[in-house]
Design an enzyme around this catalytic site. Structure first.
Site, PDB file in Angstrom:
ATOM      1  N   ASP A   8     -17.779 -67.319 -46.774  1.00 35.77           N
ATOM      2  CA  ASP A   8     -17.847 -67.961 -48.087  1.00 35.77           C
ATOM      3  C   ASP A   8     -16.491 -68.583 -48.414  1.00 35.77           C
ATOM      4  O   ASP A   8     -15.586 -68.655 -47.557  1.00 35.77           O
ATOM      5  CB  ASP A   8     -18.380 -66.989 -49.164  1.00 35.77           C
ATOM      6  CG  ASP A   8     -17.385 -65.916 -49.576  1.00 35.77           C
ATOM      7  OD1 ASP A   8     -16.230 -65.920 -49.069  1.00 35.77           O
ATOM      8  OD2 ASP A   8     -17.744 -65.061 -50.406  1.00 35.77           O
ATOM      9  N   CYS A  66     -16.512 -62.595 -45.946  1.00 34.86           N
ATOM     10  CA  CYS A  66     -16.515 -62.932 -47.378  1.00 34.86           C
ATOM     11  C   CYS A  66     -15.304 -62.222 -47.985  1.00 34.86           C
ATOM     12  O   CYS A  66     -14.373 -61.862 -47.260  1.00 34.86           O
ATOM     13  CB  CYS A  66     -17.843 -62.568 -48.053  1.00 34.86           C
ATOM     14  SG  CYS A  66     -18.208 -60.810 -48.152  1.00 34.86           S
ATOM     15  N   THR A  68     -14.930 -59.202 -49.401  1.00 33.77           N
ATOM     16  CA  THR A  68     -14.823 -57.806 -48.961  1.00 33.77           C
ATOM     17  C   THR A  68     -15.499 -57.543 -47.624  1.00 33.77           C
ATOM     18  O   THR A  68     -15.292 -56.485 -47.027  1.00 33.77           O
ATOM     19  CB  THR A  68     -15.508 -56.881 -49.982  1.00 33.77           C
ATOM     20  OG1 THR A  68     -16.882 -57.310 -50.109  1.00 33.77           O
ATOM     21  CG2 THR A  68     -14.826 -56.937 -51.335  1.00 33.77           C
ATOM     22  N   HIS A  99     -20.762 -47.771 -29.755  1.00 31.21           N
ATOM     23  CA  HIS A  99     -21.737 -46.758 -30.172  1.00 31.21           C
ATOM     24  C   HIS A  99     -22.928 -47.327 -30.948  1.00 31.21           C
ATOM     25  O   HIS A  99     -24.020 -46.765 -30.880  1.00 31.21           O
ATOM     26  CB  HIS A  99     -21.061 -45.697 -31.052  1.00 31.21           C
ATOM     27  CG  HIS A  99     -20.148 -44.790 -30.280  1.00 31.21           C
ATOM     28  ND1 HIS A  99     -19.575 -43.659 -30.830  1.00 31.21           N
ATOM     29  CD2 HIS A  99     -19.700 -44.852 -28.996  1.00 31.21           C
ATOM     30  CE1 HIS A  99     -18.817 -43.067 -29.914  1.00 31.21           C
ATOM     31  NE2 HIS A  99     -18.864 -43.781 -28.798  1.00 31.21           N
ATOM     32  N   HIS A 134     -26.290 -43.044 -27.383  1.00 32.99           N
ATOM     33  CA  HIS A 134     -26.133 -44.047 -28.439  1.00 32.99           C
ATOM     34  C   HIS A 134     -27.327 -45.003 -28.486  1.00 32.99           C
ATOM     35  O   HIS A 134     -27.679 -45.511 -29.542  1.00 32.99           O
ATOM     36  CB  HIS A 134     -24.829 -44.825 -28.245  1.00 32.99           C
ATOM     37  CG  HIS A 134     -23.636 -43.929 -28.229  1.00 32.99           C
ATOM     38  ND1 HIS A 134     -23.276 -43.173 -29.321  1.00 32.99           N
ATOM     39  CD2 HIS A 134     -22.755 -43.643 -27.241  1.00 32.99           C
ATOM     40  CE1 HIS A 134     -22.200 -42.462 -29.015  1.00 32.99           C
ATOM     41  NE2 HIS A 134     -21.876 -42.717 -27.761  1.00 32.99           N
TER      42      HIS A 134
HETATM   43  C1  RB5 Z   1     -16.903 -63.696 -54.127  1.00 35.79           C
HETATM   44  O1  RB5 Z   1     -16.184 -63.632 -55.318  1.00 35.79           O
HETATM   45  C2  RB5 Z   1     -17.139 -62.281 -53.602  1.00 35.79           C
HETATM   46  O2  RB5 Z   1     -18.029 -61.609 -54.419  1.00 35.79           O
HETATM   47  C3  RB5 Z   1     -17.630 -62.328 -52.175  1.00 35.79           C
HETATM   48  O3  RB5 Z   1     -16.719 -62.997 -51.385  1.00 35.79           O
HETATM   49  C4  RB5 Z   1     -17.838 -60.989 -51.491  1.00 35.79           C
HETATM   50  O4  RB5 Z   1     -16.700 -60.199 -51.590  1.00 35.79           O
HETATM   51  C5  RB5 Z   1     -19.054 -60.259 -51.858  1.00 35.79           C
HETATM   52  O5  RB5 Z   1     -19.363 -59.179 -51.325  1.00 35.79           O
END
Ligand code: RB5
Length: 155
Positions: A8, A66, A68, A99, A134
């Protein structure tokens, strides 16, 4: 091996560094599904595009980024056949292949820096699924996905 990469808007800079790094590997060919624009972009779109390519056998694996790594991995894991793992360090990335036979690796652009991102992806690419016990466990995951049941958990 052929890999798809998607992200993203939070991940443009780290993806650019990672692509530069992966360009040095002669064993990797990349398909970039985007986004490559700075505007806000819904991560599920990239997750779906990469996951579709992996599930359809068009590529050997996927990389998703993204903020996180969480949202994009959740979306990827909704596609049948996808085992997407969010990893913030290389040890988990390596074990996710050895695994768990992960076929998509995810991380967060707001969580790890570019050097750790490169280590995560290299550790994942260099690892191989070990099979054996596994394989039974991964098969159980896929049984849950396919049937919404797990025979080993019944009775
Ligand atoms: C975008 O602000 C953020 O929500 C996205 O990049 C991601 O971290 C979502 O899980």
């Amino acid at each position: 091996m052929k890999l798809a990469i998607g992200n993203d808007h939070t991940a443009l800079a780290i993806k650019a560094e990672l692509l530069e790094h992966l360009a040095q590997r002669t064993d990797v060919e990349l398909v970039d599904v985007g986004t490559n624009a700075p505007e806000s972009y819904d991560y599920a779109i990239s997750a779906y595009r990469v996951s579709r390519l992996v599930a359809d056998g068009e590529v050997d694996g996927g990389i998703l980024i993204c903020g996180t790594g969480v949202g994009i991995s959740l979306a990827a894991n909704k596609v049948h056949g996808i085992r997407a793992c969010v990893c913030s360090e290389p040890y988990s990335a390596e074990l996710s292949k050895r695994h768990n036979n992960s076929n998509v690796i995810c991380f967060g652009a707001r969580v790890v820096g570019p050097e750790v991102a490169k280590q995560i992806v290299d550790a994942w690419l260099n690892a191989e699924f070990e099979g054996g016990r596994h394989e039974r466990r991964v098969n159980q995951i896929m049984e849950i996905e396919g049937t919404q049941h797990l025979a080993a958990a019944e009775g």
